[in-house]
Design an enzyme around this catalytic site. Structure first.
Site, PDB file in Angstrom:
ATOM      1  N   ALA A 107     -51.774  -3.427 -17.925  1.00  0.00           N
ATOM      2  CA  ALA A 107     -53.116  -3.626 -17.373  1.00  0.00           C
ATOM      3  C   ALA A 107     -53.480  -5.104 -17.284  1.00  0.00           C
ATOM      4  O   ALA A 107     -54.296  -5.492 -16.468  1.00  0.00           O
ATOM      5  CB  ALA A 107     -54.132  -2.910 -18.260  1.00  0.00           C
ATOM      6  N   LYS A 108     -52.884  -5.912 -18.154  1.00  0.00           N
ATOM      7  CA  LYS A 108     -53.118  -7.368 -18.176  1.00  0.00           C
ATOM      8  C   LYS A 108     -54.607  -7.707 -18.150  1.00  0.00           C
ATOM      9  O   LYS A 108     -55.016  -8.662 -17.505  1.00  0.00           O
ATOM     10  CB  LYS A 108     -52.367  -8.045 -17.029  1.00  0.00           C
ATOM     11  CG  LYS A 108     -50.841  -7.877 -17.132  1.00  0.00           C
ATOM     12  CD  LYS A 108     -50.089  -8.734 -16.134  1.00  0.00           C
ATOM     13  CE  LYS A 108     -48.583  -8.679 -16.317  1.00  0.00           C
ATOM     14  NZ  LYS A 108     -47.953  -7.380 -16.030  1.00  0.00           N
ATOM     15  N   ARG A 109     -55.409  -6.940 -18.897  1.00  0.00           N
ATOM     16  CA  ARG A 109     -56.833  -7.201 -18.941  1.00  0.00           C
ATOM     17  C   ARG A 109     -57.132  -8.399 -19.837  1.00  0.00           C
ATOM     18  O   ARG A 109     -56.362  -8.711 -20.752  1.00  0.00           O
ATOM     19  CB  ARG A 109     -57.582  -5.976 -19.470  1.00  0.00           C
ATOM     20  CG  ARG A 109     -57.367  -4.692 -18.648  1.00  0.00           C
ATOM     21  CD  ARG A 109     -57.779  -4.843 -17.199  1.00  0.00           C
ATOM     22  NE  ARG A 109     -57.947  -3.563 -16.525  1.00  0.00           N
ATOM     23  CZ  ARG A 109     -57.148  -3.066 -15.581  1.00  0.00           C
ATOM     24  NH1 ARG A 109     -56.095  -3.745 -15.162  1.00  0.00           N
ATOM     25  NH2 ARG A 109     -57.407  -1.897 -15.014  1.00  0.00           N
TER      26      ARG A 109
END
Lengths: 291, 291
Positions: A107-109
């Site tokens: 997700a690389k949030r």
């Protein structure tokens, strides 16, 4: 059991460090699935394509269960199908869980506190829609934007992989900036955040993304800075990484590296049954990065 | 018309630099909406809460149409409601568009090329599920991970806000690392990426997030490095920022700053009709940051 230990158990049980990326590139799907959205547009297209994604993932997951420790769905490919894509992603995570495969949500949030809490609920929490086992996060906004995930690390055995070092063409601009390099600063933060969860097994629940094309010297330095961290290593196969590149970050006990491959195993050049081809490609990948 | 010019037109038309953050904190919702999910759990809870979010946003949007140039939904708060939350987000974006309000999707995405393309399709593209006017992105992976959005900047008049400088407690760790600071390196990249779109109006389609608590000296330096960029300034109101803090980055023509407020205007302390209270809070915010 903490995520560091859960991943160790899964890697030892399956005998491989292979993680299959579930990136449903629609244009590479088998023809029989492509036919399902032919001629459709807008919402009708997205609904049909999401159903095909769900079918594709089910075919893949049932064939690879027990053979790899983890899968890594890339959220972007589901979100481009909107609400229907999210429903397919929820179903995919549920099925993987039922089949005993760990789910690393790519997700690389990265966002401030109250927002990070919402992403933790969205992606990790057991009573949330995805209930993934781990997720990728960005360190750019600082350690206080990663801390909101830690209650789920502690209470639900969830894990994180922090984007420390990627190896795309422009990655050095910020990651290699400064002295020490910013990536090393991020690595120390990963170590700090993961230390409490490393106590039991020596493997922490807070890992790091370290691309396969990272230089040997840099991987060595990152391993020294993060002795307890799992490295999630993208870049195998289609992105050019070979086994030896991917394994550079392994600890002396042979653990600590989870190698991700997506396109090269999901969409192998195939004649005949596409699902049998995926099964063979995953088996070959799993052997190549055997523990 | 490019996004830089579209935002200029919207700010001039409404006479304010106010952007309303659509962050649906369920625990702060009016009691009449909270009742709709009372006692529910899991998917049933998420479906009911997403319907309430849709209702909440409709009430807000219809009251603020024509009075502010833009709204900024924070994706995390929709994703925690899963597929139903994404459907509510799609509906919210559609309604804002119909009401002539620009949509800045606060997504803070940052990923490698093929994935960035999928996020562009998911969030910005006119034939995608959200079709937002602009979105926030992270620079941590480098300029080549922002470039995949540029075709939509050029062809569909879409905009980006790159996370250059946030002002949460841990933000300095990486953003102030090195000499020059990493935030300034990111700012130069924003300038480089935005230059082609700045030609017509002098306002580029590639903007920057610059938190309200950034020091005056730093804001001045960032403005010098990004003379054509719109600054999206979070931190007004609940996060402590006042008008003067938020306006520090304005250009000499008075343009170039879009001030975001969420909690303080969506959930004002209210007696009586909660919607009238929101309308008053937004009007007061719009006046405070009038052009």
């Amino acid at each position: 059991m903490g995520f560091g230990e859960r991943l160790k158990e899964a890697v030892e049980r399956t005998g491989t460090c292979a993680c299959v990326g579930l990136d449903p590139h629609l244009d590479k799907f088998p023809e029989e699935l492509k036919a399902s959205w032919h001629g459709l547009e807008g919402t009708a297209f997205r609904n049909a394509a999401a159903a095909a994604v769900q079918r594709f993932n089910r075919e893949v997951l049932t064939r690879i269960a027990g053979k790899v420790p983890a899968v890594k769905p890339q959220l972007a490919f589901y979100e481009e199908l909107g609400a229907a894509g999210w429903a397919a992603l929820e179903e995919t995570c549920r099925l993987a869980r039922d089949l005993g495969i760990l789910v690393v949500a790519d997700a690389k949030r990265g966002d401030i506190q109250s927002t990070a809490q919402a992403y933790a609920q969205a992606i990790l929490s057991d009573d949330g829609p995805l209930a993934a086992d781990a997720m990728t996060v960005s360190p750019w906004l600082g350690g206080d934007t990663i801390e909101p995930y830690l209650p789920l690390v502690q209470r639900q055995g969830k894990g994180l992989f922090v984007l420390v070092r990627t190896t795309n063409p422009g990655s050095a601009l910020l990651q290699h900036h400064g002295q020490p390099r910013a990536a090393n600063v991020a690595a120390r933060e990963v170590h700090r955040l993961g230390l409490p969860s490393a106590e039991a097994s020596g493997l922490s629940a807070v890992g790091a993304v370290v691309g396969a094309q990272t230089s040997p010297d840099e991987v060595r330095a990152l391993r020294e800075e993060m002795p307890h961290a799992w490295f999630l290593v993208p870049g195998y196969g289609a992105q050019g990484g070979r086994r030896d590149d991917c394994f550079r970050g392994r600890r002396t006990d042979g653990l600590g590296v989870l190698v991700a491959a997506s396109r090269s195993v999901l969409f192998p050049p195939a004649e005949g049954d596409p699902w049998a081809a995926v099964e063979r490609a995953v088996a070959s990948f799993a052997r190549d990065v055997a523990l």
